[in-house]
Motif scaffolding. Structure first.
Motif, PDB file in Angstrom:
ATOM      1  N   GLN A   1       0.848  -1.200   0.000  1.00  0.00           N
ATOM      2  CA  GLN A   1       0.000   0.000   0.000  1.00  0.00           C
ATOM      3  C   GLN A   1       0.880   1.245   0.000  1.00  0.00           C
ATOM      4  OE1 GLN A   1      -3.274  -0.237   2.720  1.00  0.00           O
ATOM      5  NE2 GLN A   1      -3.871   1.892   2.478  1.00  0.00           N
TER       6      GLN A   1
ATOM      7  N   ARG B   1       5.454  -0.046  -6.312  1.00  0.00           N
ATOM      8  CA  ARG B   1       4.005  -0.176  -6.144  1.00  0.00           C
ATOM      9  C   ARG B   1       3.319  -0.327  -7.501  1.00  0.00           C
ATOM     10  NH1 ARG B   1       0.353   4.988  -5.237  1.00  0.00           N
ATOM     11  NH2 ARG B   1       1.604   5.418  -7.075  1.00  0.00           N
ATOM     12  N   THR B   2       3.751   0.480  -8.468  1.00  0.00           N
ATOM     13  CA  THR B   2       3.160   0.409  -9.806  1.00  0.00           C
ATOM     14  C   THR B   2       3.386  -0.962 -10.432  1.00  0.00           C
ATOM     15  OG1 THR B   2       3.572   2.780 -10.092  1.00  0.00           O
ATOM     16  CG2 THR B   2       3.122   1.498 -12.075  1.00  0.00           C
TER      17      THR B   2
ATOM     18  N   ASP C   1       1.082  -3.481  -8.689  1.00  0.00           N
ATOM     19  CA  ASP C   1      -0.296  -3.247  -9.134  1.00  0.00           C
ATOM     20  C   ASP C   1      -0.516  -3.830 -10.524  1.00  0.00           C
ATOM     21  OD1 ASP C   1      -0.983  -1.925  -6.809  1.00  0.00           O
ATOM     22  OD2 ASP C   1      -0.755   0.094  -7.654  1.00  0.00           O
TER      23      ASP C   1
ATOM     24  N   ALA D   1      -2.871  -6.971 -11.742  1.00  0.00           N
ATOM     25  CA  ALA D   1      -3.898  -6.739 -12.759  1.00  0.00           C
ATOM     26  C   ALA D   1      -3.745  -7.675 -13.959  1.00  0.00           C
ATOM     27  CB  ALA D   1      -3.849  -5.285 -13.221  1.00  0.00           C
TER      28      ALA D   1
END
Length: 263
Positions: A160, A209-210, A213, A217
């Motif tokens: 997070q 983080r990207t 993520d 996805a």
């Protein structure tokens, strides 16, 4: 007066929470029950058990605010949100949201996010065990298929991003080390993962983080790395990948076509 078991249980729980049955047909017998000397003892025991559960589930929050402040705040939360599950390790799912709107915590803008990190630790601790993908296994892939691989984060990992240095505050208190001086008040990410039965944590950059993520996805390794470097051009992607694999972030999916880009 005959009362069904379900009706009695509902009224009893409300009485434990301090809800007065005024104006209802249950008022008379519930008042008689709550006046019994043992009822107050039982109510206090239930309250203490709930507060102790929150104390165990949010130890970093308690260390930051002290036992007395935490106990008083937890009591407010218990009266508002009593447990609904027998497993008290699950208690306090929305405790961070409560702290975010709790007026006495307004002067501690990082406290709610510290509670969120404590909650992430619980989720990681309780997550199912899965085999992990190793860096050696990744390196053994044919060069042509490497870019098309899809790395799936395992069940026992959470990450997070926070607008304040919450991870630094949280990790220093967890590790019982001094905060850096001066503390830089800027956003930072957190990664929490369990490997071989041990929960570990580390800071996470914007690019990291990207990347996670994007992996979550369903993006390929090539797509996810491109997005990460776009978000953080100076990112050392090789170092990031090594740290993620050392932490056991990705689940092994040998023989699954989704893991080799055939999707």
């Amino acid at each position: 007066m005959s009362v069904s078991l379900g009706r009695f249980q509902d009224a009893f729980v409300e009485a434990l929470q301090g809800v007065e049955p005024e104006g209802s047909e249950d008022a008379e017998w519930m008042r008689a029950l709550t006046k019994q000397p043992g009822f107050a003892v039982y109510r206090n025991t239930v309250m203490k058990g709930c507060v102790d559960a929150l104390r165990a589930n949010f130890p970093t929050v308690e260390r930051l605010v002290g036992p007395q402040w935490f106990a008083a705040t937890a009591a407010h939360y218990v009266r508002r949100s009593p447990p609904v599950l027998a497993q008290l390790i699950e208690y306090g799912v929305d405790f961070a949201d409560f702290l975010h709107t709790f007026e006495p915590a307004r002067e501690l803008p990082y406290l709610a996010d510290v509670a969120r990190l404590d909650r992430l630790w619980i989720e990681v601790f309780c997550a199912a065990e899965q085999p992990r993908l190793t860096l050696n296994a990744l390196a053994s892939q044919a060069p042509g298929g490497l870019a098309g691989m899809r790395l799936r984060p395992c069940a026992a990992v959470r990450w997070q991003w926070f607008p304040l240095p919450v991870f630094t505050i949280w990790s220093c208190n967890r590790e019982r080390t001094d905060l850096p001086q001066p503390l830089v008040w800027q956003g930072e990410g957190a990664l929490v993962c369990r490997l071989d039965g041990c929960v570990g944590w580390q800071t996470l950059s914007v690019g990291g983080r990207t990347f996670l993520d994007a992996c979550a996805a369903g993006h390929t390794l090539d797509e996810a790395s491109t997005l990460a470097l776009r978000a953080q051009p100076e990112l050392d992607f090789t170092d990031l990948l090594a740290r993620l694999f050392a932490a056991g972030v990705f689940v092994a999916e040998y023989g699954d076509p989704m893991s080799n880009g055939d999707r």
